[in-house]
Motif scaffolding. Structure first.
Motif, PDB file in Angstrom:
ATOM      1  N   ASP A   1     -55.663  40.061 -26.425  1.00 19.40           N
ATOM      2  CA  ASP A   1     -54.292  39.539 -26.408  1.00 19.40           C
ATOM      3  C   ASP A   1     -54.315  38.054 -26.760  1.00 19.40           C
ATOM      4  OD1 ASP A   1     -51.726  38.685 -25.868  1.00 19.40           O
ATOM      5  OD2 ASP A   1     -51.530  39.807 -23.993  1.00 19.40           O
ATOM      6  N   ILE A   2     -53.819  37.716 -27.945  1.00 16.94           N
ATOM      7  CA  ILE A   2     -53.895  36.347 -28.459  1.00 16.94           C
ATOM      8  C   ILE A   2     -52.931  35.412 -27.738  1.00 16.94           C
ATOM      9  CG2 ILE A   2     -52.128  36.530 -30.264  1.00 16.94           C
ATOM     10  CD1 ILE A   2     -55.648  34.942 -30.648  1.00 16.94           C
ATOM     11  N   GLY A   3     -52.064  35.964 -26.891  1.00 20.87           N
ATOM     12  CA  GLY A   3     -51.137  35.122 -26.149  1.00 20.87           C
ATOM     13  C   GLY A   3     -51.494  34.964 -24.684  1.00 20.87           C
ATOM     14  N   ASP A   4     -52.574  35.593 -24.258  1.00 22.38           N
ATOM     15  CA  ASP A   4     -52.980  35.552 -22.857  1.00 22.38           C
ATOM     16  C   ASP A   4     -53.925  34.375 -22.608  1.00 22.38           C
ATOM     17  OD1 ASP A   4     -53.317  36.906 -20.139  1.00 22.38           O
ATOM     18  OD2 ASP A   4     -55.398  36.817 -20.845  1.00 22.38           O
ATOM     19  N   LYS A   5     -53.556  33.511 -21.678  1.00 19.24           N
ATOM     20  CA  LYS A   5     -54.311  32.285 -21.455  1.00 19.24           C
ATOM     21  C   LYS A   5     -55.750  32.556 -21.045  1.00 19.24           C
ATOM     22  CE  LYS A   5     -54.201  27.848 -19.008  1.00 19.24           C
ATOM     23  NZ  LYS A   5     -53.441  26.978 -18.075  1.00 19.24           N
ATOM     24  N   GLU A   6     -55.978  33.474 -20.120  1.00 18.32           N
ATOM     25  CA  GLU A   6     -57.336  33.746 -19.651  1.00 18.32           C
ATOM     26  C   GLU A   6     -58.214  34.284 -20.776  1.00 18.32           C
ATOM     27  OE1 GLU A   6     -58.553  32.755 -16.752  1.00 18.32           O
ATOM     28  OE2 GLU A   6     -56.560  31.871 -16.515  1.00 18.32           O
ATOM     29  N   THR A   7     -57.635  35.124 -21.612  1.00 24.51           N
ATOM     30  CA  THR A   7     -58.382  35.654 -22.760  1.00 24.51           C
ATOM     31  C   THR A   7     -58.768  34.533 -23.714  1.00 24.51           C
ATOM     32  OG1 THR A   7     -57.251  37.793 -22.652  1.00 24.51           O
ATOM     33  CG2 THR A   7     -58.261  37.196 -24.760  1.00 24.51           C
TER      34      THR A   7
ATOM     35  N   LYS B   1     -61.521  18.278 -49.622  1.00 26.18           N
ATOM     36  CA  LYS B   1     -60.925  18.730 -48.374  1.00 26.18           C
ATOM     37  C   LYS B   1     -60.018  19.926 -48.639  1.00 26.18           C
ATOM     38  CE  LYS B   1     -58.419  17.249 -44.255  1.00 26.18           C
ATOM     39  NZ  LYS B   1     -57.771  16.107 -43.539  1.00 26.18           N
ATOM     40  N   ILE B   2     -60.247  20.985 -47.885  1.00 27.80           N
ATOM     41  CA  ILE B   2     -59.426  22.184 -47.993  1.00 27.80           C
ATOM     42  C   ILE B   2     -58.655  22.347 -46.690  1.00 27.80           C
ATOM     43  CG2 ILE B   2     -59.380  24.620 -48.638  1.00 27.80           C
ATOM     44  CD1 ILE B   2     -60.986  22.911 -50.605  1.00 27.80           C
ATOM     45  N   GLU B   3     -57.326  22.336 -46.784  1.00 28.27           N
ATOM     46  CA  GLU B   3     -56.486  22.558 -45.614  1.00 28.27           C
ATOM     47  C   GLU B   3     -55.919  23.973 -45.701  1.00 28.27           C
ATOM     48  OE1 GLU B   3     -54.429  18.381 -44.620  1.00 28.27           O
ATOM     49  OE2 GLU B   3     -54.320  18.954 -46.734  1.00 28.27           O
ATOM     50  N   VAL B   4     -56.047  24.713 -44.596  1.00 27.40           N
ATOM     51  CA  VAL B   4     -55.648  26.119 -44.583  1.00 27.40           C
ATOM     52  C   VAL B   4     -54.600  26.353 -43.506  1.00 27.40           C
ATOM     53  CG1 VAL B   4     -56.445  28.504 -44.489  1.00 27.40           C
ATOM     54  CG2 VAL B   4     -58.027  26.696 -45.227  1.00 27.40           C
ATOM     55  N   TRP B   5     -53.386  26.673 -43.921  1.00 28.92           N
ATOM     56  CA  TRP B   5     -52.354  27.052 -42.966  1.00 28.92           C
ATOM     57  C   TRP B   5     -52.463  28.554 -42.700  1.00 28.92           C
ATOM     58  CZ3 TRP B   5     -51.739  22.671 -45.713  1.00 28.92           C
ATOM     59  CH2 TRP B   5     -51.120  21.590 -45.084  1.00 28.92           C
ATOM     60  N   SER B   6     -52.503  28.932 -41.423  1.00 28.13           N
ATOM     61  CA  SER B   6     -52.639  30.347 -41.085  1.00 28.13           C
ATOM     62  C   SER B   6     -52.156  30.596 -39.664  1.00 28.13           C
ATOM     63  CB  SER B   6     -54.108  30.799 -41.214  1.00 28.13           C
ATOM     64  OG  SER B   6     -54.927  30.110 -40.277  1.00 28.13           O
ATOM     65  N   ASP B   7     -51.974  31.874 -39.340  1.00 22.64           N
ATOM     66  CA  ASP B   7     -51.612  32.259 -37.976  1.00 22.64           C
ATOM     67  C   ASP B   7     -52.550  33.371 -37.528  1.00 22.64           C
ATOM     68  OD1 ASP B   7     -50.305  32.258 -35.568  1.00 22.64           O
ATOM     69  OD2 ASP B   7     -48.505  33.285 -36.282  1.00 22.64           O
ATOM     70  N   PHE B   8     -52.797  33.418 -36.237  1.00 22.56           N
ATOM     71  CA  PHE B   8     -53.811  34.331 -35.698  1.00 22.56           C
ATOM     72  C   PHE B   8     -53.387  35.790 -35.697  1.00 22.56           C
ATOM     73  CE2 PHE B   8     -54.609  30.184 -33.638  1.00 22.56           C
ATOM     74  CZ  PHE B   8     -55.838  29.927 -34.218  1.00 22.56           C
ATOM     75  N   VAL B   9     -52.083  36.073 -35.844  1.00 22.86           N
ATOM     76  CA  VAL B   9     -51.637  37.465 -35.885  1.00 22.86           C
ATOM     77  C   VAL B   9     -51.356  37.923 -37.317  1.00 22.86           C
ATOM     78  CG1 VAL B   9     -50.716  37.464 -33.542  1.00 22.86           C
ATOM     79  CG2 VAL B   9     -49.242  36.756 -35.437  1.00 22.86           C
TER      80      VAL B   9
END
Length: 210
Positions: A131-137, A2-10
């Protein structure tokens, strides 16, 4: 394994690291025995208004360096991404809070679409200027990977997956993780950063032999 990867989209190194790890996994003889799980990690929890600033100015302000130095550093990241087939468009980046994106990725994980969605979010943000913070996107990208949007919206309204985001970040804190990407193999071995595929492959082989 099992490989767990911590990351953020920006995080540009997270997308780059994910691609390099994927390249290593393709060469790993036991790849069919590997399960990869992405974990939430927010780099931009204290959201700041970046309106009117491009990514170079944002980086310059954050680290106290000149605009020219920030641009040179970002250009090197873009070049490194290009070398593994990623088309980073820093001129299109829309930096935003990623909390909602992480909540949606937790939902996707619960229905077996987590890894697919993470990759789609990365591509949308770094290569398509979304836009990674826009809900519709985010809902549009979620639909593209086959998520049930009606069910997802119900879950978001009840904040069902907010707790899972917090739990991932609390676990990261207990592990002493303060930068991403961060890869944990079978809770025993760790790889930090966007390492080369050869490095990842060596880590996989050592972990498997152990």
């Amino acid at each position: 394994m099992k490989i767990e990867v911590w990351s953020d989209f920006v995080c540009p190194f997270c997308y780059l690291g994910e691609r390099k790890f994927e390249m290593a996994l393709e060469q790993f003889p036991h790849k069919d025995e590997v399960v990869v799980e992405f974990k939430s990690f927010e780099l931009n929890m204290d959201h700041t208004d970046y309106k009117g600033k491009d990514i170079h100015q944002i980086i310059a302000d954050k680290y106290g360096i000149s605009y020219e130095s920030a641009k040179e550093n970002n250009d090197r990241i873009v070049q490194a991404a290009s070398e593994v087939g990623l088309d980073y468009r820093f001129d299109l980046l829309k930096l935003n809070n990623t909390r909602l994106a992480h909540q949606i990725s937790q939902y996707a994980k619960s229905v077996g679409k987590g890894n697919e969605l993470v990759k789609r979010f990365f591509k949308g943000y770094f290569e398509e200027g979304m836009d990674i913070g826009d809900k519709e996107t985010l809902l549009k990208l979620s639909q593209e990977v086959g998520l049930d949007i009606k069910d997802l919206q119900i879950k978001l309204e009840t904040e069902t997956f907010d707790k899972q985001v917090d739990e991932d970040e609390q676990l990261a804190s207990r592990f002493g993780i303060n930068s991403v990407p961060y890869f944990v193999i079978d809770n025993k071995y760790a790889v930090s950063g966007a390492q080369n595929p050869e490095y990842f492959l060596q880590a996989l082989n050592q972990a498997y032999q152990a």
